[in-house]
Design a protein around this motif. Structure first.
Motif, PDB file in Angstrom:
ATOM      1  N   LEU A 194       0.834  -1.195   0.000  1.00 46.33           N
ATOM      2  CA  LEU A 194       0.000   0.000   0.000  1.00 46.33           C
ATOM      3  C   LEU A 194       0.873   1.250   0.000  1.00 46.33           C
ATOM      4  O   LEU A 194       2.027   1.206   0.425  1.00 46.33           O
ATOM      5  CB  LEU A 194      -0.901  -0.001   1.235  1.00 46.33           C
ATOM      6  N   PRO A 195       0.348   2.363  -0.479  1.00 44.34           N
ATOM      7  CA  PRO A 195       1.130   3.605  -0.440  1.00 44.34           C
ATOM      8  C   PRO A 195       1.440   3.996   1.001  1.00 44.34           C
ATOM      9  O   PRO A 195       0.625   3.764   1.905  1.00 44.34           O
ATOM     10  CB  PRO A 195       0.222   4.623  -1.128  1.00 44.34           C
ATOM     11  N   ILE A 229      -3.674   5.321   6.320  1.00 45.10           N
ATOM     12  CA  ILE A 229      -4.359   4.677   5.199  1.00 45.10           C
ATOM     13  C   ILE A 229      -5.157   3.452   5.644  1.00 45.10           C
ATOM     14  O   ILE A 229      -6.225   3.152   5.095  1.00 45.10           O
ATOM     15  CB  ILE A 229      -3.363   4.299   4.083  1.00 45.10           C
ATOM     16  N   MET A 242     -11.838   1.450  -1.307  1.00 45.67           N
ATOM     17  CA  MET A 242     -10.444   1.412  -1.722  1.00 45.67           C
ATOM     18  C   MET A 242     -10.014  -0.044  -1.872  1.00 45.67           C
ATOM     19  O   MET A 242     -10.389  -0.895  -1.075  1.00 45.67           O
ATOM     20  CB  MET A 242      -9.551   2.111  -0.691  1.00 45.67           C
ATOM     21  N   HIS A 260      -6.626  -2.709  -3.783  1.00 45.71           N
ATOM     22  CA  HIS A 260      -5.365  -2.852  -4.502  1.00 45.71           C
ATOM     23  C   HIS A 260      -5.640  -3.583  -5.810  1.00 45.71           C
ATOM     24  O   HIS A 260      -6.500  -4.466  -5.874  1.00 45.71           O
ATOM     25  CB  HIS A 260      -4.361  -3.642  -3.650  1.00 45.71           C
ATOM     26  N   ILE A 320      -3.603   5.429  -7.594  1.00 43.94           N
ATOM     27  CA  ILE A 320      -2.294   5.815  -7.063  1.00 43.94           C
ATOM     28  C   ILE A 320      -1.230   4.911  -7.677  1.00 43.94           C
ATOM     29  O   ILE A 320      -1.275   3.693  -7.519  1.00 43.94           O
ATOM     30  CB  ILE A 320      -2.269   5.691  -5.529  1.00 43.94           C
ATOM     31  N   SER A 358      -0.639   0.093 -13.268  1.00 40.38           N
ATOM     32  CA  SER A 358      -1.388   1.281 -13.662  1.00 40.38           C
ATOM     33  C   SER A 358      -1.402   1.469 -15.177  1.00 40.38           C
ATOM     34  O   SER A 358      -2.427   1.855 -15.761  1.00 40.38           O
ATOM     35  CB  SER A 358      -0.790   2.517 -12.989  1.00 40.38           C
ATOM     36  N   CYS A 403      -5.326   1.384  -5.548  1.00 34.98           N
ATOM     37  CA  CYS A 403      -3.892   1.394  -5.278  1.00 34.98           C
ATOM     38  C   CYS A 403      -3.179   0.509  -6.294  1.00 34.98           C
ATOM     39  O   CYS A 403      -3.257  -0.717  -6.227  1.00 34.98           O
ATOM     40  CB  CYS A 403      -3.609   0.906  -3.858  1.00 34.98           C
ATOM     41  N   THR A 457       0.067   0.304  -6.514  1.00 36.35           N
ATOM     42  CA  THR A 457       1.342   0.653  -5.892  1.00 36.35           C
ATOM     43  C   THR A 457       2.296  -0.530  -5.798  1.00 36.35           C
ATOM     44  O   THR A 457       3.286  -0.478  -5.057  1.00 36.35           O
ATOM     45  CB  THR A 457       1.087   1.245  -4.493  1.00 36.35           C
TER      46      THR A 457
END
Length: 441
Positions: free
Chosen positions: A68-69, A74, A81, A83, A112, A118, A288, A290
């Motif tokens: 996670l970021p 968080i 939210m 991942h 994010i 991404s 996320c 990330t």
């Protein structure tokens, strides 16, 4: 036989073990993915006890512990939210078989991260959501993918023409990671094989042998890499209409510092009116992208979130150095690991002659192998000064105390390249003595 992990590695191990004479009915594969538990949302300390004669093989992968970021609080966030590794179809709509993310209609989404996950997800999200905000730390270096269809006639006449064609192509791929002359014929002909500076993450038999040679070697790689990165930055200007946005999307680091990415639609996505980056906005959903914990931070048992206890109560996580195992062609590497393990098992069974047995490397052999890895590690040191990422433990690699630097070197890739590593283990098998392996009956 128990195989922990049902991914690329687990499947290849199962196939090789069957070829080595293990009946398929006696192979069990377990994987936590079958429990539908997202690793980051509900960590569980699992203990696996086996009280029957068995062979255990860990194939737990390398990028399997979502990260996670690092945003304070968080874990206390109560909004929607998730991942990317554990996609929440109940939030987005759709399913593994249905790409229609219809629940995102009229939703504002923030994603994010701008790395491998991404780059694949962003173009799809923009087709469904009202607005997409892309939160970026470091721009992705996105080269063209240039995906092409495979002509069946060409494949039969030019590729599948004799036994061993796949290994021939793999060898040709590996041999393109060189600062010398590559093969005259490029059988794979993809963007990896056109980027010689990627020897920085694939290993190089002509790389540095001493720490004092690393700085000059790094400079040489950067010089070789600069035309490629200049071309990628020019591609950003060509595809992204807004000059301000384009500047934010340009990567200013060497190719070998981050995982190479290839996509034909990602950059153009930022021309859409519903995509915005690098500002503060209210969002209905946070995704996320990330990435994962660095594969060098844990042992095989740790990556599986298991406690693996061996002889005399010794834990794998304290006895074995942390290992990574990444490379230019990870699936191929897994196949070679599986082949090697199957050979050892076959020879051990033959020596045991039907009796129960255990297989383990001798302490001397383990130490000798660690020293070989260490001696070949200088070529991989170029990642130490790179942009923060999982290659260099988010920059922590450069801060390691001297006493831990050797441990880090033991955990790196074989620094002289894939084909050299294969040559070493294939010659070991050819001798046929199982040197350094104890078969305890």
């Amino acid at each position: 036989m128990l195989i922990v992990g049902a991914g690329w590695g687990g499947i290849q191990y199962a196939v090789r073990m069957i070829q080595a004479g293990i009946p398929a009915q006696k192979i069990q594969i377990i994987d936590p993915a079958a429990t539908s538990i997202c690793p980051f949302s509900e960590q569980r300390d699992m203990y696996l006890g086996i009280d029957i004669p068995a062979v255990r093989r860990f194939s737990t992968g390398v990028l399997n512990r979502p990260k996670l970021p690092g945003v304070p609080g968080i874990l206390d966030y109560r909004g929607e939210m998730f991942h990317t590794s554990c996609w929440a179809y109940d939030i987005t709509g759709g399913s593994p078989k249905d790409p229609s993310l219809d629940k995102l209609n009229n939703k504002t989404v923030a994603i994010i991260g701008t790395r491998a996950s991404s780059v694949q997800v962003v173009p799809q999200l923009t087709r469904w959501c009202k607005h997409l905000y892309v939160i970026q730390q470091t721009p992705a270096a996105v080269d063209i993918r240039d995906q092409r269809g495979t002509d069946e006639r060409w494949f039969k006449e030019e590729v599948d023409r004799c036994e061993g064609w796949q290994r021939e192509r793999m060898k040709n791929f590996n041999e393109h990671f060189t600062l010398g002359d590559p093969p005259s014929l490029n059988l794979v002909d993809d963007q990896w094989t056109r980027a010689p500076s990627l020897v920085g993450i694939a290993g190089n038999s002509n790389g540095p042998k001493l720490p004092s040679e690393i700085v000059a070697y790094t400079s040489k790689l950067i010089k070789i890499d600069t035309p490629r990165q200049n071309r990628i930055r020019a591609q950003v200007d060509k595809q992204v209409k807004g000059p301000v946005t384009a500047e934010k999307l340009k990567p200013w680091y060497p190719s070998f510092c981050k995982r190479p990415l290839f996509h034909d639609d990602y950059l153009a996505t930022f021309n859409k009116d519903n995509v915005v980056g690098n500002e503060e906005y209210k969002a209905d959903i946070i995704i996320c992208a990330t990435g994962y914990r660095s594969p060098s931070t844990e042992t095989h048992a740790g990556k599986a979130n298991l406690a693996m206890i061996g002889k005399n109560g010794v834990s794998m996580s304290t006895e074995w150095p942390r290992q990574s195992g990444l490379g230019g062609n990870y699936a191929f590497t897994l196949g070679e690991y599986a082949k090697h393990a199957a050979y050892i098992l076959s020879e051990a069974k033959r020596q045991a002659n039907g009796k129960p047995f255990a297989v383990a490397p001798t302490a001397e052999a383990a130490e000798n192998w660690a020293q070989l890895v260490l001696m070949n590690s200088a070529a991989m040191a170029v990642i130490v000064g790179c942009t923060l990422g999982y290659y260099n433990l988010e920059g922590e690699l450069a801060l390691l105390p001297v006493e831990y630097q050797a441990i880090a070197a033991w955990s790196t890739l074989w620094g002289t390249g894939m084909e050299d590593w294969l040559d070493v283990i294939e010659k070991w098998r050819a001798v046929g003595r199982m040197d350094g392996i104890e078969v305890r009956i």
